[in-house]
Design an enzyme around this catalytic site. Sequence first.
Site, PDB file in Angstrom:
ATOM      1  N   ILE A  87       0.805  -1.226   0.000  1.00 56.62           N
ATOM      2  CA  ILE A  87       0.000   0.000   0.000  1.00 56.62           C
ATOM      3  C   ILE A  87       0.833   1.269   0.000  1.00 56.62           C
ATOM      4  CG2 ILE A  87      -2.170  -0.891   0.930  1.00 56.62           C
ATOM      5  CD1 ILE A  87      -1.216  -0.120   3.700  1.00 56.62           C
ATOM      6  N   GLY A  88       2.115   1.147   0.133  1.00 56.77           N
ATOM      7  CA  GLY A  88       2.897   2.379   0.121  1.00 56.77           C
ATOM      8  C   GLY A  88       4.377   2.089   0.063  1.00 56.77           C
ATOM      9  N   LYS A 147       5.092  -2.291   8.087  1.00 55.93           N
ATOM     10  CA  LYS A 147       6.098  -1.503   7.380  1.00 55.93           C
ATOM     11  C   LYS A 147       7.440  -2.211   7.458  1.00 55.93           C
ATOM     12  CE  LYS A 147       8.453   2.863   8.095  1.00 55.93           C
ATOM     13  NZ  LYS A 147       8.295   4.187   8.669  1.00 55.93           N
ATOM     14  N   ASP A 177       9.213  15.650  10.278  1.00 54.63           N
ATOM     15  CA  ASP A 177       8.805  15.347   8.910  1.00 54.63           C
ATOM     16  C   ASP A 177       7.285  15.370   8.786  1.00 54.63           C
ATOM     17  OD1 ASP A 177       9.294  14.861   6.245  1.00 54.63           O
ATOM     18  OD2 ASP A 177       9.558  12.702   6.479  1.00 54.63           O
ATOM     19  N   VAL A 187       5.301  -0.455   2.756  1.00 54.16           N
ATOM     20  CA  VAL A 187       4.184  -0.737   3.649  1.00 54.16           C
ATOM     21  C   VAL A 187       3.201  -1.709   3.005  1.00 54.16           C
ATOM     22  CG1 VAL A 187       2.404   0.267   5.112  1.00 54.16           C
ATOM     23  CG2 VAL A 187       4.426   1.604   4.532  1.00 54.16           C
ATOM     24  N   GLY A 243      10.739   2.986   3.892  1.00 55.38           N
ATOM     25  CA  GLY A 243      10.149   1.673   4.042  1.00 55.38           C
ATOM     26  C   GLY A 243       9.085   1.352   3.023  1.00 55.38           C
ATOM     27  N   GLY A 265       8.210   4.311   0.401  1.00 51.46           N
ATOM     28  CA  GLY A 265       8.895   5.591   0.552  1.00 51.46           C
ATOM     29  C   GLY A 265      10.363   5.351   0.780  1.00 51.46           C
TER      30      GLY A 265
END
Length: 628
Positions: free
Chosen positions: A306-307, A328, A436, A314, A312, A309
């Site tokens: 699902i993600g 993650k 962040d 996810v 990491g 970056g």
Amino acid sequence: MGKFISFPSLLFIFFFILSIISSSSSSSSSSCPIDLSYVETFPWDTSLCREPVHKDCCQTLLSLFGIGTAQHLRDTLNFQLPDANSSSSCLSNFQDRLSAVSVNSSLVPQCFQNSTQFVADPKGCAGIITIQDWFEKAGPTTARLNDSCKGDVTGLTRCSSCLDAGLKATTQLLGIDPNGTKCFHFAVLYAAGIANELGPKDLSTASCMLALPLSVTETGKSSDNLSRKSILKILFGSLGAVIGVLLAVVLIITYRRRDKRRRQNAHHEEFVDSFRATVLPNSGAKWFRLSELERATNGFSQRNLIGQGAYGIVYKGTLSDGTLVAVKQVVNLDSQGDEEFCNEVEIISKIRHRNLLSLRGCCVTSDDTKGRRRYLVYDFMSNGSLSDNLSNSWRSNTNNGKTPLTWPQRKSIILDVAKGLAYLHYGVKPAIYHRDIKGTNILLDSEMKAKVADFGLAKQIGDEGQSHLTTRVAGTYGYLAPEYALYGQLTEKSDVYSFGIVILEIMSGKKALETTNPSVVLITDWAWTALKSGKVEEVFEESIRREGPKGVMERFVRVGILCSHVMVAFRPTISEALRMLEGDIDIPRLPDRPLPLSHESFSSSVGFNSFTSGSQTSRPSSSTRSAF
Ligand SMILES: *[C@@H]1O[C@H](CO)[C@@H](O)[C@H](O)[C@H]1NC(C)=O
Ligand SMILES: *[C@@H]1O[C@H](CO)[C@@H](O)[C@H](O)[C@H]1NC(C)=O
Ligand SMILES: *[C@@H]1O[C@H](CO)[C@@H](O)[C@H](O)[C@H]1NC(C)=O
Ligand SMILES: *[C@@H]1O[C@H](CO)[C@@H](O)[C@H](O)[C@H]1NC(C)=O
Ligand SMILES: *[C@@H]1O[C@H](CO)[C@@H](O)[C@H](O)[C@H]1NC(C)=O
Ligand SMILES: *[C@@H]1O[C@H](CO)[C@@H](O)[C@H](O)[C@H]1NC(C)=O
């Protein structure tokens, strides 16, 4: 396991170095192209770097060194030092000079983590090496810097306008090179070394552009003290310098060795064991087995991804009891990855707040077949990130099934984020700065309640001086407070800056840094221009324009602008911002900002002075000090 080198070997190193220095000191000192003698004569606030060392010491030393680099730019028209040799010789020269004013020279290796940061590198910022490159790349933003940063920049208004011009130039350069980590630094060097005719050694220039704290008695520069200092220098100078260098080199060696040993010692098993023993028991989080996570995520299948970056990958997962989780995988498994992992687990396992994403558990594998892996397990946030929900107006693929957020939803998300941040800053001791804050790090649950996530970059602020100081700038451009982008000067106000940007993004549905147009526009400038010209409703995203009382919506925009002001001194704390948003306290009159770059009075580059209608004439030197 001896932590320190034994005394005989220390003595040996001492004499070994002595012999090296006596044979090569003349050549090594001559290869630094910067004259650093100002370190001893300039009235900077040395007390910040004497025992007990103040947390602003590193920033102070970087600023102090910045005088030399800016002067170097002025003299040679090069932004940085020619090679690693000259850089290290400048740093060791710098250490000598610091020792001469009784500042512990081992602060230099602590504060300047990477001495190559001063060496010319086309990857630093848009390929800029010389002033000619700067003129080509920075284009018309240079004229703005020339204009705003000339002469005496004493006072918040003048300094703020120079700073803002620096930020404009940086924005322009980042449009060319999004990875340019040194762009803001170059803008400052240009401002102090070229745009300002008085040069970096002028008190107001150094104090505003380089944010160098000056000594309190700076106004009455006593010649008495100076002469006493020079006598002392003659008497003890050479001796002190030699001892200082020796001490420094010994300290560096000890430091390096200890660091290396520490890294080796962070051996995997030990790491895992101490972790199991110390971190999780009292945190409510649990240890997962890799097999559990594999089952939950269908073997980490692509469908569950699902993600992704920098820190990491996810996956979405379903635990055996049916709960949805986000797993993650931490990707950087070098020592820094370990450090960040520990950091994240340690911090988030202590935190419980309804507006902060809490940790469900973690998993560390050590077997050799599957390799070393680290996972963090969180509650699954069914509505994704704030960015997912705001992306409608700035991505072409609008049909991601999300309807635009309503004004009440936006309002409650902003308040949720403020409460989460206020808890990090004031609800835990020692305070935590997130570092962040941005749309992708704010997650929404099934009821659209916002939770602040991703503490991978958060650092706990200890009282012990150095630990939280960093010259490695993390975070995301566009959300990064200018003082943090430049010096790694980390304060609670850096989070406030990013929060202000997030407010404006939520209100407008626009991006922090709009790079699609030919010119790059900062969201704060755009919002401020609209507000000032009485067209605040242009800031509200179209879909919410007719909702809610306009007064309340305008209040949110004003708080957003105030929070993301370039000058630290103007920004409220997060708890003040929260009270302003809730209408409990008034919003101070917005400090005047210079006109945005795109404004016509600027492109004609004549009527520029017309903006100085602001009433900020006070000059608290303590607040200009925190300028960058
Ligand atoms: C740097 O110094 C080392 C030894 O002092 C020398 O071998 C090397 O050639 C130097 N490099 C440059 C670029 O001057
Ligand atoms: C300088 O600082 C280091 C550690 O930061 C300390 O070990 C050393 O004793 C200090 N030296 C002096 C002369 O104060
Ligand atoms: C210093 O930073 C550069 C990039 O900025 C990097 O390539 C280099 O490995 C770093 N050196 C050390 C000793 O950390
Ligand atoms: C800015 O000032 C510098 C130095 O005075 C000058 O060389 C340069 O041409 C100026 N640039 C613009 C665009 O005004
Ligand atoms: C910036 O860095 C990212 C990865 O770190 C890379 O994918 C991208 O191509 C870089 N962009 C430029 C303009 O160099
Ligand atoms: C002169 O030096 C002394 C200590 O050495 C200090 O207390 C005093 O403030 C200094 N005076 C000025 C004007 O700098």
